[in-house]
Design a protein around this motif. Structure first.
Motif: not given
Length: 448
Positions: A366-379
């Motif tokens: 299920g981690v694949g669900l959050i991969v797409g927005i992980d980079r946007f949350m890094s800020e």
């Protein structure tokens, strides 16, 4: 050059997100068929969990011992970092339970493949669980992918090297070299993130339509709001009560560094400037030399919030929420594992995967669900981590008598401006006599 390449990766992830959403909406069937791309990316990240946990925990135990040798400053700093990281993790759990961002998605993320095997082999009771933490051999924990067993071996190794004293220093240095190698490999793996993001989002949107986009938007906005609330409602009042320094004044003083963190999604590029500005503010060199570099590994408030909120989102979105007992055990695990989340872009995602692998293997996919927005949350992660370390430095300075309050007032009011020419001669923490060189982050690493 490394940061330039990271920017290209960031752009590629954005393009992959847009392409994945479009494919999922326009051709849902084709989008669902792309799910193996996301699964493959998670498998690559999962492959790195054991080595990352082992190296970071072994080096972490050594760092604690070395920082403690500095005396009162190191001990107080480590105690503060432990308490504040726990508070950040707890805040993430509370907010995650309140907003329940994955509610109503009902995505197909249940057990299958290796995850199903791990879930089926879960502990039936407390005694079985505790016995299961002990590996058959020192190396079987790595080959079998058991995170808690790897954690136990790492802790034993770290304490053994600590007990060896100077004789263990070469071995500890060797583990440091292995860690750099592992982070280099992880950096290479992260270049497949755009492909994994494209496949994962196309599959999710193809399966649930716009509901998935709403869920992802909720978790992302909630995470930003939680980080902001943590900085303003926890760090701000604490800073004012102890030092009578206003948080907004401190952040305004560090405005240039904050913009750089926002631009690079990493707090590592501003490490030298933070050291120079904290000394200019009136914090003693001894306090700065110990607190700042140690905080970059042990005081990751934004990452702590991310780990708990992302875990709850994945669990709820796949229809298998965590029980209160599982959330409590997850909190304890993350207190330790989050200390290894600093390093290279993607280490936070690897730590998240490791936490799920240890407690609910059926949720790893299920981690694949959050991969797409992980980079946007890094800020938000990087900004919160940076603010937390800046506040910690001032607090430790005040508690140890290493803060010149009159100078701090003059600097924050603008009467004593920061001299950029003096900054050019400021050494990195590893070159300071008061700061242990082993605490200096590897230039190849970028704590998010």
């Amino acid at each position: 050059m490394s940061r330039d390449r990271t920017r290209y990766l960031y752009v590629a992830v954005i393009v992959a997100v847009i392409a994945g959403v479009v494919v999922g909406l326009v051709a849902p069937g084709a989008g669902r068929a792309l799910k193996p791309l996301g699964t493959a990316f998670i498998a690559l990240v999962k492959m790195m969990i054991g080595p990352i946990v082992f190296c970071t925990i072994v080096l972490g135990v050594g760092s604690v011992a070395r920082a403690a040798k500095v005396g009162r400053i190191g001990g107080l700093a480590l105690g503060y970092f432990l308490v504040m990281s726990t508070v950040a993790l707890a805040v993430g759990l509370v907010v995650g339970n309140l907003i329940d961002p994955g509610h109503g998605l009902h995505l197909a993320g249940g057990p299958h493949g290796s995850a199903a095997i791990g879930a089926a082999g879960g502990a039936k009771d407390t005694v079985t669980f505790l016995l299961g933490v002990i590996p058959a051999t020192l190396v079987s924990a790595f080959t079998e992918g058991q995170v808690l067993q790897t954690l136990l071996v790492a802790l034993l190794t770290g304490f053994a090297l600590q007990a060896m004293g100077e004789r263990g220093a070469p071995l500890l240095a060797g583990v440091g070299h292995v860690q750099r190698l592992i982070f280099r490999i992880l950096a290479m793996v992260m270049w497949t993130a755009p492909l994994g993001t494209f496949g994962a989002l196309a599959a999710v949107v193809g399966e649930t339509g716009v509901e998935a986009l709403k869920g992802l938007a909720v978790i992302m906005l909630a995470f930003y709001a939680t980080c902001l609330a943590f900085v303003l409602a926890v760090l701000g009042p604490l800073l004012w009560l102890v030092t009578r320094v206003g948080l907004l004044s401190l952040l305004r003083y560090l405005g240039g560094e904050i913009l750089l963190v926002l631009a690079t999604s990493s707090s590592e590029p501003v490490l030298p400037r933070l050291i120079a500005k904290m000394e200019h503010l009136g914090v003693s060199r001894a306090v700065v030399g110990v607190t700042v570099p140690t905080g970059y590994s042990f005081n990751l408030d934004g990452t702590a919030i991310y780990l708990t909120m992302a875990t709850l989102f994945v669990a709820t979105a796949t229809g298998t929420p965590l029980s209160p007992g599982e959330q409590a055990s997850l909190l304890v695990f993350m207190i330790i594992a989050s200390k290894g989340a600093a390093g290279v872009t993607g280490a936070g995602l690897a730590t998240l995967t490791g936490g799920l692998q240890a407690h609910r293997p059926d949720l790893v996919d299920g981690v694949g669900l959050i991969v797409g927005i992980d980079r946007f949350m890094s800020e938000a992660r990087a900004l919160t981590n940076f603010a937390g370390n800046a506040v910690a430095t001032v607090l430790i300075g005040a508690w140890t008598g290493g803060l010149d309050r009159e100078r701090a007032a003059g600097v924050l009011s603008g009467r004593i401006p920061f001299d950029e020419t003096a900054f050019q001669d400021t050494p990195l923490p590893g070159n300071r006599p008061e700061g242990p060189s082993e605490d200096r982050p590897d230039p190849a690493m970028s704590p998010a």
